[in-house]
Design a protein around this motif. Structure first.
Motif, PDB file in Angstrom:
ATOM      1  N   GLN A 114      -0.132  14.526  -1.018  1.00 31.34           N
ATOM      2  CA  GLN A 114      -1.234  15.325  -1.568  1.00 31.34           C
ATOM      3  C   GLN A 114      -2.051  15.993  -0.463  1.00 31.34           C
ATOM      4  OE1 GLN A 114      -1.467  16.118  -4.679  1.00 31.34           O
ATOM      5  NE2 GLN A 114       0.153  14.741  -5.288  1.00 31.34           N
ATOM      6  N   TRP A 165       9.794   5.926  -8.545  1.00 33.45           N
ATOM      7  CA  TRP A 165       8.739   6.797  -8.045  1.00 33.45           C
ATOM      8  C   TRP A 165       9.152   8.263  -8.083  1.00 33.45           C
ATOM      9  CZ3 TRP A 165       6.563   4.387  -2.901  1.00 33.45           C
ATOM     10  CH2 TRP A 165       6.139   3.074  -3.142  1.00 33.45           C
ATOM     11  N   GLN A 196       0.818  -1.214   0.000  1.00 34.00           N
ATOM     12  CA  GLN A 196       0.000   0.000   0.000  1.00 34.00           C
ATOM     13  C   GLN A 196       0.852   1.265   0.000  1.00 34.00           C
ATOM     14  OE1 GLN A 196      -1.988  -0.584   3.687  1.00 34.00           O
ATOM     15  NE2 GLN A 196      -3.063  -2.409   3.012  1.00 34.00           N
ATOM     16  N   LEU A 213       1.647   8.821  -1.586  1.00 29.17           N
ATOM     17  CA  LEU A 213       1.037   9.822  -2.463  1.00 29.17           C
ATOM     18  C   LEU A 213      -0.086  10.562  -1.734  1.00 29.17           C
ATOM     19  CD1 LEU A 213       0.941  11.077  -5.296  1.00 29.17           C
ATOM     20  CD2 LEU A 213      -0.646   9.250  -5.944  1.00 29.17           C
ATOM     21  N   THR A 214      -0.907   9.832  -1.003  1.00 28.32           N
ATOM     22  CA  THR A 214      -2.006  10.438  -0.247  1.00 28.32           C
ATOM     23  C   THR A 214      -1.471  11.372   0.839  1.00 28.32           C
ATOM     24  OG1 THR A 214      -3.440   8.543  -0.683  1.00 28.32           O
ATOM     25  CG2 THR A 214      -4.044   9.956   1.183  1.00 28.32           C
ATOM     26  N   TYR A 221       7.270  12.737  -8.253  1.00 32.47           N
ATOM     27  CA  TYR A 221       7.407  13.828  -7.292  1.00 32.47           C
ATOM     28  C   TYR A 221       8.278  14.959  -7.828  1.00 32.47           C
ATOM     29  CZ  TYR A 221       5.132  10.521  -4.271  1.00 32.47           C
ATOM     30  OH  TYR A 221       4.225   9.644  -3.735  1.00 32.47           O
ATOM     31  N   PHE A 278       2.830   2.941  -2.154  1.00 32.29           N
ATOM     32  CA  PHE A 278       2.751   3.948  -3.209  1.00 32.29           C
ATOM     33  C   PHE A 278       1.553   4.859  -2.986  1.00 32.29           C
ATOM     34  CE2 PHE A 278       1.379   5.581  -7.319  1.00 32.29           C
ATOM     35  CZ  PHE A 278       2.551   6.145  -7.785  1.00 32.29           C
ATOM     36  N   GLU A 279       0.390   4.256  -2.770  1.00 37.76           N
ATOM     37  CA  GLU A 279      -0.830   5.035  -2.583  1.00 37.76           C
ATOM     38  C   GLU A 279      -0.799   5.837  -1.285  1.00 37.76           C
ATOM     39  OE1 GLU A 279      -0.839   1.749  -3.342  1.00 37.76           O
ATOM     40  OE2 GLU A 279      -1.573   1.802  -5.405  1.00 37.76           O
ATOM     41  N   LYS A 280      -0.307   5.216  -0.214  1.00 41.31           N
ATOM     42  CA  LYS A 280      -0.290   5.906   1.082  1.00 41.31           C
ATOM     43  C   LYS A 280       0.663   7.098   1.065  1.00 41.31           C
ATOM     44  CE  LYS A 280      -1.886   2.291   4.145  1.00 41.31           C
ATOM     45  NZ  LYS A 280      -2.802   2.888   5.089  1.00 41.31           N
TER      46      LYS A 280
END
Length: 135
Positions: free
Chosen positions: A74, A88, A64, A70-71, A92, A66-68
């Motif tokens: 953001q 990655w 999880q 990024l979240t 950024y 990558f999503e975490k």
């Protein structure tokens, strides 16, 4: 006598101006219990060498991560240091969310020991070093 001595030490500590406490957040994405323990040891050594600096380690589960991450970014929760796969970094860098390490590398005594291949990976996104690969 013991109490008076302790009271004197406590009073002298209160008389010294408090050092500014710096809190840093480090996000790791390649986690395992053993690896996190090694990282904790490295952070403890860093904190010992840098009084007044505390590092909070945030361990994201790989599946999880990558999503975490990024979240988090953001949402305005930008870590001071992030461990991430070099692939990655382009995301950024393209959003101007990573700081170039070039000024720091110019001052760092160990930069000359980094291999050409290491620097190639470091500068893969944007032509400037935004990361230092370690694997």
């Amino acid at each position: 006598m013991k109490r008076a001595f302790l009271a004197a030490i406590f009073a002298s500590l209160l008389a010294v101006p408090a050092m500014a406490q710096v809190k840093l957040q480090l996000v790791e994405v390649i986690t395992s219990p053993e690896r996190t323990e090694v990282l904790k040891g490295q952070v403890a050594a860093f904190e010992k060498e840098n009084p007044g600096v505390a590092v909070d380690i945030v361990s994201l589960p790989w599946g999880q991560a990558f999503e975490k991450l990024l979240t988090m970014i953001q949402g305005g929760q930008v870590p001071d240091v992030a461990e991430m796969p070099e692939r990655w970094s382009a995301l950024y860098v393209g959003r101007n969310q990573l700081e170039s390490l070039e000024p720091w590398l110019a001052k760092w005594d160990e930069t000359a020991q980094l291999t050409d291949r290491t620097m190639q990976f470091a500068r893969a996104a944007g032509g400037k070093a935004f990361l230092i690969p370690y694997g």
